[in-house]
Design an enzyme around this catalytic site. Structure first.
Site, PDB file in Angstrom:
ATOM      1  N   SER A  40       0.420  -1.404  -0.142  1.00 28.30           N
ATOM      2  CA  SER A  40      -0.132  -0.036  -0.102  1.00 28.30           C
ATOM      3  C   SER A  40       0.769   1.587   0.384  1.00 28.30           C
ATOM      4  O   SER A  40       2.225   1.302   0.786  1.00 28.30           O
ATOM      5  CB  SER A  40      -0.670  -0.533   1.195  1.00 28.30           C
ATOM      6  OG  SER A  40      -1.275  -0.898   1.113  1.00 28.30           O
ATOM      7  N   GLU A 194      -4.929  -3.603  15.722  1.00 30.96           N
ATOM      8  CA  GLU A 194      -4.285  -4.022  16.766  1.00 30.96           C
ATOM      9  C   GLU A 194      -5.950  -3.216  18.320  1.00 30.96           C
ATOM     10  O   GLU A 194      -5.914  -1.865  17.553  1.00 30.96           O
ATOM     11  CB  GLU A 194      -3.108  -3.588  17.373  1.00 30.96           C
ATOM     12  CG  GLU A 194      -1.699  -4.775  16.448  1.00 30.96           C
ATOM     13  CD  GLU A 194      -2.091  -4.031  14.970  1.00 30.96           C
ATOM     14  OE1 GLU A 194      -2.207  -2.494  14.892  1.00 30.96           O
ATOM     15  OE2 GLU A 194      -1.205  -4.870  14.134  1.00 30.96           O
TER      16      GLU A 194
END
Ligand code: 8IG
Length: 273
Positions: A40, A194
């Site tokens: 990305s 996370e």
């Protein structure tokens, strides 16, 4: 069509060798020197590296899968660099979180090695733990912590991972761009980001970057004997480091905004490798 990597009785290196011979046939290029996986934010580098002489849809090559993610281009390109070297540009990454097994995750790296590439450049978009890293900051990977509890190595294959992300290549990158910072890449399984507590754990154990891709690929590249350069684009501060919640749309936007800087930077670094 069934993927031969999914059959545990097959040899993943033989399948990579088959893929490499298909690439040689499709491109007419017998050997590649360097391979790059563009994650990305790094995609625009492909056009700046040199002259793309061949573009192959990755799923036409043995062992490759269709990309799972929009924004990830599923192609393999052969690029003639200005210095006469040949680069294999991999725009098709299979992520561990896709649950297709670790063999498919590292197939592109093994195929790159089988095409002759001795340098593997692994790039990704990732979360940053160092607070001063603004979204859009490229950083060098100095080492990794693999929290997937998995390995691309099969059987009793004991491989040293010292200097996995070659200091020699990091030094070359810093000659090009002295402001490049570096950090330890911590690979989580994903695909969820996370929790703030997990980010604090990663920080406590020595991590600076959180991501979902590169550690397993680097292990396979080392097994194949390649020298590795790893770079992360920090597209977002990791959860809890900034007050804002993470959004995939914002991550993609930060990637797009950074492309204009990353492409020329990576092209300059690759020309110097
Ligand atoms: I882009 O914050 C990107 N990829 N694990 N955490 C993890 N992977 C990522 C993140 C992030 N941002």
């Amino acid at each position: 069509m069934a993927n031969p990597l999914d059959d545990p009785t097959t040899d993943p290196f033989a399948i990579a060798a088959q893929a490499a011979s298909e690439i040689a046939e499709a491109t007419g290029v017998a050997t590649h020197d360097i391979a790059l996986t563009l994650g990305s934010g790094w995609g625009s580098a492909a056009d700046l590296l040199g002259e793309t002489t061949h573009t192959i849809p990755a799923d036409e090559i043995t062992g490759f899968s269709k990309p799972a993610l929009v924004g990830h281009v599923g192609t393999l390109r052969s690029v003639l660099l200005p210095n006469g070297k040949r680069a294999l540009v991999i725009g098709a990454r299979t992520h561990y979180y896709e649950n297709h097994g670790v063999r498919r995750v590292v197939h592109s790296v093994r195929t790159a090695a089988a095409t002759g590439a001795t340098t593997m450049v692994l790039t990704n978009g990732a979360g940053g733990i160092k607070e001063h890293w603004k979204p859009g900051t490229p950083v060098l990977i100095s080492d990794h912590i693999n929290l997937t509890a998995d390995s691309p190595l099969e059987g009793a294959t004991f491989i040293d991972l010292t200097d996995l992300y070659a200091k020699r290549l990091r030094d070359i990158a810093r000659e090009i761009e002295p402001s490049l910072d570096e950090g330890v890449y911590t690979q989580f399984r994903g695909p969820h980001y996370e929790t703030p507590a997990e980010v604090q754990m990663a920080k406590a154990i020595g991590g600076h970057i959180v991501g979902m891709s590169t550690a397993l690929e680097a292990i396979a590249a080392r097994q194949a004997g390649m020298e590795i350069l790893g770079m992360s684009l920090i597209t977002n501060l990791a959860a809890g480091i900034s007050k804002d919640p993470l959004s995939h749309a914002e991550v993609l936007e930060a990637g797009r905004d950074a492309e204009a800087v990353l492409g020329p930077l990576l092209a300059k670094i690759v020309a110097a490798l």
